[in-house]
Write an enzyme that holds these catalytic residues in place. Structure first.
Site, short mmCIF file in Angstrom:
data_model
loop_
_atom_site.label_atom_id
_atom_site.label_comp_id
_atom_site.label_asym_id
_atom_site.label_seq_id
_atom_site.Cartn_x
_atom_site.Cartn_y
_atom_site.Cartn_z
N ASP A 163 -3.92 -9.66 28.91
CA ASP A 163 -4.23 -8.71 30.22
C ASP A 163 -5.18 -9.82 30.71
OD1 ASP A 163 -2.61 -6.07 29.61
OD2 ASP A 163 -4.35 -5.20 29.35
N ASP A 177 3.36 -4.76 31.43
CA ASP A 177 2.49 -3.63 31.47
C ASP A 177 3.73 -3.54 32.59
OD1 ASP A 177 1.03 -3.13 29.65
OD2 ASP A 177 -0.28 -4.15 30.93
#
EC number: 3.4.23.36
Length: 204
Positions: A163, A177
């Site tokens: 991330d 995401d």
């Protein structure tokens, strides 16, 4: 006499040019039905192509961004994009999207794989362009994070997802995401509007 026998003995079959009487086993109604369904099958194939094109684009964009982040940002100071409000910072996430459920990595891996299987099954009856885009986003995002879980440390099916998008006062996430969330929102909108994946519309 010989000419008459020749004429009588000649079966009613199409000649070389395709002329002659209709085949005994021919079904005009079935042939007409197949002709009517041909454009529908063609449209379905195009929608499936859109689904996989969107999925491939989302997957490659996510994969490329993660490779760049690992190479340039990991073990380095975060990059401020909009002051403190938005930064890029490399984070390894063992949980689900936005950092939830870090203790259930294997479970989320299985869920991602199941989502991919369900989308593949839905694709066979897909005739709606908006649904093709929505499912393509879901598929690309699921594949992006599943790739991390399979190939990244600490091990197969237990890998931590990369991330890097870090808004202020919000969880860190990645492009996979984002694709999953956008696809999910689009599916909710389509469902509220009564549009099914096969193109039919339900009006209450």
């Amino acid at each position: 006499m010989a000419e008459a026998e020749r004429i009588i003995g000649t079966p009613d079959i199409p000649d070389a040019a395709g002329e002659g009487q209709e085949r005994p086993d021919a079904d005009p109604e079935r042939e007409q039905q197949e002709q009517e369904q041909a454009p529908e099958r063609t449209r379905g194939k195009r929608r499936v192509a859109v689904l996989f094109a969107v999925a491939l684009f989302a997957y490659l964009l996510d994969l490329g961004s993660k490779m760049l982040v690992v190479a340039k940002l990991e073990h380095h100071e975060p990059i401020e994009i909009i002051g403190d409000w938005l930064r890029f910072a490399a984070i390894r996430n063992a949980g689900a999207a936005f950092g939830f459920g870090e203790a259930f990595t294997i479970i989320f891996t299985v869920i991602a794989a199941a989502v991919i299987v369900v989308i593949a099954r839905l694709a066979r009856k897909l005739h709606s362009l908006p649904w093709a885009i929505a499912l393509g986003l879901l598929l690309g995002g699921a594949l992006g994070n599943l790739t991390d879980r399979i190939f990244r440390a600490p091990g197969v099916f237990e890998g931590a997802v990369v991330d890097f998008i870090a808004p202020k006062h919000f969880a860190v996430f990645n492009l996979a995401d984002s694709a999953i969330v956008c696809g999910g929102i689009l599916i909710v909108i389509l469902s509220f509007r009564g549009l099914d994946p096969d193109g039919t519309v339900h009006k209450d």
